[in-house]
Write a protein that holds these residues in place. Structure first.
Motif, mmCIF file in Angstrom:
data_model
loop_
_atom_site.group_PDB
_atom_site.id
_atom_site.type_symbol
_atom_site.label_atom_id
_atom_site.label_comp_id
_atom_site.label_asym_id
_atom_site.label_seq_id
_atom_site.Cartn_x
_atom_site.Cartn_y
_atom_site.Cartn_z
ATOM 1 N N ARG A 140 0.843 -1.061 -0.164
ATOM 2 C CA ARG A 140 -0.223 -0.135 0.112
ATOM 3 C C ARG A 140 0.833 1.415 -0.122
ATOM 4 N N GLN A 141 2.323 0.877 0.717
ATOM 5 C CA GLN A 141 3.201 2.611 0.047
ATOM 6 C C GLN A 141 3.622 2.600 -1.170
ATOM 7 N N LEU A 142 3.599 1.543 -1.956
ATOM 8 C CA LEU A 142 3.913 1.949 -3.208
ATOM 9 C C LEU A 142 2.933 2.976 -4.273
ATOM 10 N N GLU A 143 3.421 2.976 -5.563
ATOM 11 C CA GLU A 143 2.195 3.551 -6.383
ATOM 12 C C GLU A 143 1.063 1.881 -6.405
ATOM 13 N N PRO A 144 0.125 2.335 -6.519
ATOM 14 C CA PRO A 144 -0.955 1.947 -7.100
ATOM 15 C C PRO A 144 -1.039 0.293 -8.295
ATOM 16 N N GLU A 145 -0.460 0.927 -9.772
ATOM 17 C CA GLU A 145 -0.299 0.163 -10.543
ATOM 18 C C GLU A 145 0.839 -1.655 -9.732
ATOM 19 N N LEU A 146 1.715 -0.842 -9.176
ATOM 20 C CA LEU A 146 2.674 -2.087 -8.447
ATOM 21 C C LEU A 146 1.605 -2.992 -7.328
ATOM 22 N N ARG A 147 0.926 -2.571 -6.657
ATOM 23 C CA ARG A 147 0.314 -2.949 -5.619
ATOM 24 C C ARG A 147 -1.009 -4.013 -6.669
ATOM 25 N N GLU A 148 -1.026 -3.036 -7.555
ATOM 26 C CA GLU A 148 -2.404 -4.731 -8.499
ATOM 27 C C GLU A 148 -1.953 -5.403 -9.501
ATOM 28 N N LEU A 149 -0.399 -4.983 -9.789
ATOM 29 C CA LEU A 149 0.320 -6.228 -10.500
ATOM 30 C C LEU A 149 0.698 -7.276 -9.852
ATOM 31 N N TYR A 150 1.288 -7.177 -8.223
ATOM 32 C CA TYR A 150 1.338 -8.036 -7.332
ATOM 33 C C TYR A 150 -0.006 -8.801 -7.356
ATOM 34 N N GLY A 151 -0.829 -7.894 -7.222
ATOM 35 C CA GLY A 151 -2.831 -8.961 -7.675
ATOM 36 C C GLY A 151 -2.736 -10.272 -7.856
ATOM 37 N N LYS A 152 -2.868 -8.858 -9.626
ATOM 38 C CA LYS A 152 -2.726 -10.244 -10.623
ATOM 39 C C LYS A 152 -2.372 -11.271 -10.394
ATOM 40 N N LEU A 153 -0.630 -11.195 -10.238
ATOM 41 C CA LEU A 153 0.152 -12.656 -10.307
ATOM 42 C C LEU A 153 -0.632 -13.262 -9.055
ATOM 43 N N GLY A 154 -0.736 -13.376 -8.070
ATOM 44 C CA GLY A 154 -1.596 -13.258 -6.940
ATOM 45 C C GLY A 154 -2.563 -14.592 -7.629
ATOM 46 N N ARG A 155 -3.344 -13.662 -7.996
ATOM 47 C CA ARG A 155 -4.514 -14.276 -8.907
ATOM 48 C C ARG A 155 -3.699 -15.755 -9.316
ATOM 49 N N TYR A 156 -3.015 -15.475 -10.155
ATOM 50 C CA TYR A 156 -2.745 -16.543 -11.402
ATOM 51 C C TYR A 156 -2.191 -17.748 -10.565
ATOM 52 N N THR A 157 -1.396 -17.481 -9.756
ATOM 53 C CA THR A 157 -0.738 -18.274 -9.150
ATOM 54 C C THR A 157 -2.337 -18.544 -7.938
ATOM 55 N N VAL A 158 -2.796 -18.465 -7.556
ATOM 56 C CA VAL A 158 -3.668 -19.446 -7.138
ATOM 57 C C VAL A 158 -3.773 -19.608 -8.267
ATOM 58 N N ARG A 159 -4.351 -20.120 -9.304
ATOM 59 C CA ARG A 159 -4.807 -21.354 -9.771
ATOM 60 C C ARG A 159 -3.740 -22.150 -10.714
ATOM 61 N N VAL A 160 -2.494 -21.898 -10.311
ATOM 62 C CA VAL A 160 -1.107 -22.735 -10.149
ATOM 63 C C VAL A 160 -1.609 -23.518 -8.928
ATOM 64 N N ALA A 161 -1.641 -23.435 -7.384
ATOM 65 C CA ALA A 161 -1.414 -23.878 -6.429
ATOM 66 C C ALA A 161 -2.958 -24.948 -6.509
ATOM 67 N N LEU A 162 -4.045 -24.613 -6.941
ATOM 68 C CA LEU A 162 -5.478 -25.166 -6.702
ATOM 69 C C LEU A 162 -4.747 -26.268 -8.164
ATOM 70 N N GLU A 163 -4.430 -25.626 -9.149
ATOM 71 C CA GLU A 163 -4.256 -27.195 -10.287
ATOM 72 C C GLU A 163 -3.036 -28.214 -9.409
ATOM 73 N N LYS A 164 -2.248 -27.725 -8.983
ATOM 74 C CA LYS A 164 -0.876 -28.546 -7.527
ATOM 75 C C LYS A 164 -1.541 -29.875 -7.368
#
Length: 290
Positions: free
Chosen positions: A248-272
């Motif tokens: 939250r201390q950083l630029e909004p787009e960086l937090r948004e990018l981290y969130g989008k990558l995280g959501r994709y990673t959730v898909r991978v973890a579910l597949e695993k």
């Protein structure tokens, strides 16, 4: 097998690396042409061949490589064809990952065969490209009659190849960009975060590089899904919540990018199978709090 004579039209990194490697493997190089005389002369010196006009170099070759920037492939091919530089019995290939062999329609109209031969590799410089090309995969697309020559060329480069339809070139190239270009962006993102607590870019990269190498080794050994580790793979929602709070201390787009990558990673973890659906929903809820 007698190797076909080749001409290189475009003396940039790709054309230079391919020309030098193919000459080393017994392909006679009959000429080099390029937009600037300096780049053409530099490559011709290494290949021990003459600098020629594009149509003249092409006319002397069995296999013509057009290794110009993508936007120039079609006009260069059309100009060579109009000048009578190619015809039946010749093969013209470009090395674009994004464009299909249709960019070479001008040479097809003369009776020449057209191919796209794209090395699935990064070309940061000529020397590094020469070191990285052997063993790489190549995507082939174009006239079926030209495939045997293209396959032999790839084999001579100690590479492997696969054939794709022209319609799939954009998706193929997008995947390559994700694996290569976006990896650079991800590391830029990560090293930039390390800079927030005092590490310079070089030191941050040096610190993270063993982790990156270890991850790539794990992927090579077990595949993408099984190689996934970390808080998402463990369903550690508390740690992820701390990450999002810190971002939250950083630029909004960086937090948004981290969130989008995280959501994709959730898909991978579910597949695993390392997390269940309830854990996945909890994690996604945290990632979506942007």
């Amino acid at each position: 097998m007698t190797r076909p004579s080749i001409a290189i039209i475009g003396a940039g990194k790709v054309g230079s690396a391919l020309g030098i490697l193919l000459r080393q493997r017994g392909y006679p190089v009959v000429g080099v042409a390029s937009r600037t005389a300096q780049s053409a002369e530099k490559l011709a010196l290494r290949l021990q061949c003459p600098v020629r006009e594009a149509d003249e170099a092409a006319s002397r070759a069995k296999l013509v490589f057009i290794t110009t920037p993508d936007r120039m492939i079609a006009p260069v091919a059309a100009a060579i064809a109009k000048a009578g530089g190619v015809g039946a019995g010749q093969i013209v290939a470009h090395t674009s990952g994004a464009q299909s062999a249709a960019e070479l329609q001008g040479v097809r109209e003369t009776g020449a065969l057209a191919m796209s031969v794209h090395p699935l590799q990064s070309f940061a410089g000529v020397q590094s490209a020469m070191e990285n090309l052997p063993g790489s995969y190549f995507a082939l697309e174009g006239d079926e009659e030209a495939l045997p020559v293209a396959r032999q060329l790839v084999a001579d480069l100690d590479g492997r190849c696969f054939v794709i339809p022209a319609a799939d070139k954009p998706l193929y190239h997008a995947a390559a960009c994700i694996a290569s270009n976006y990896l650079v962006s991800l590391l830029h993102f990560a090293t930039g975060l390390y800079g927030r607590f005092g590490l310079g870019p070089a030191e941050a990269f040096t610190a993270l590089l063993p982790l990156v190498r270890g991850t790539v080794a794990n992927i090579a050994g077990a595949g993408c899904v099984e190689a996934l580790t970390g808080p998402v793979a463990r369903g550690d929602s508390g740690t992820i919540a701390e990450h999002m709070a810190a971002l939250r201390q950083l630029e909004p787009e960086l937090r948004e990018l981290y969130g989008k990558l995280g959501r994709y990673t959730v898909r991978v973890a579910l597949e695993k199978g390392s997390i269940n659906e309830a854990q996945g929903r909890e994690l996604n809820q945290i990632f979506e709090e942007v």
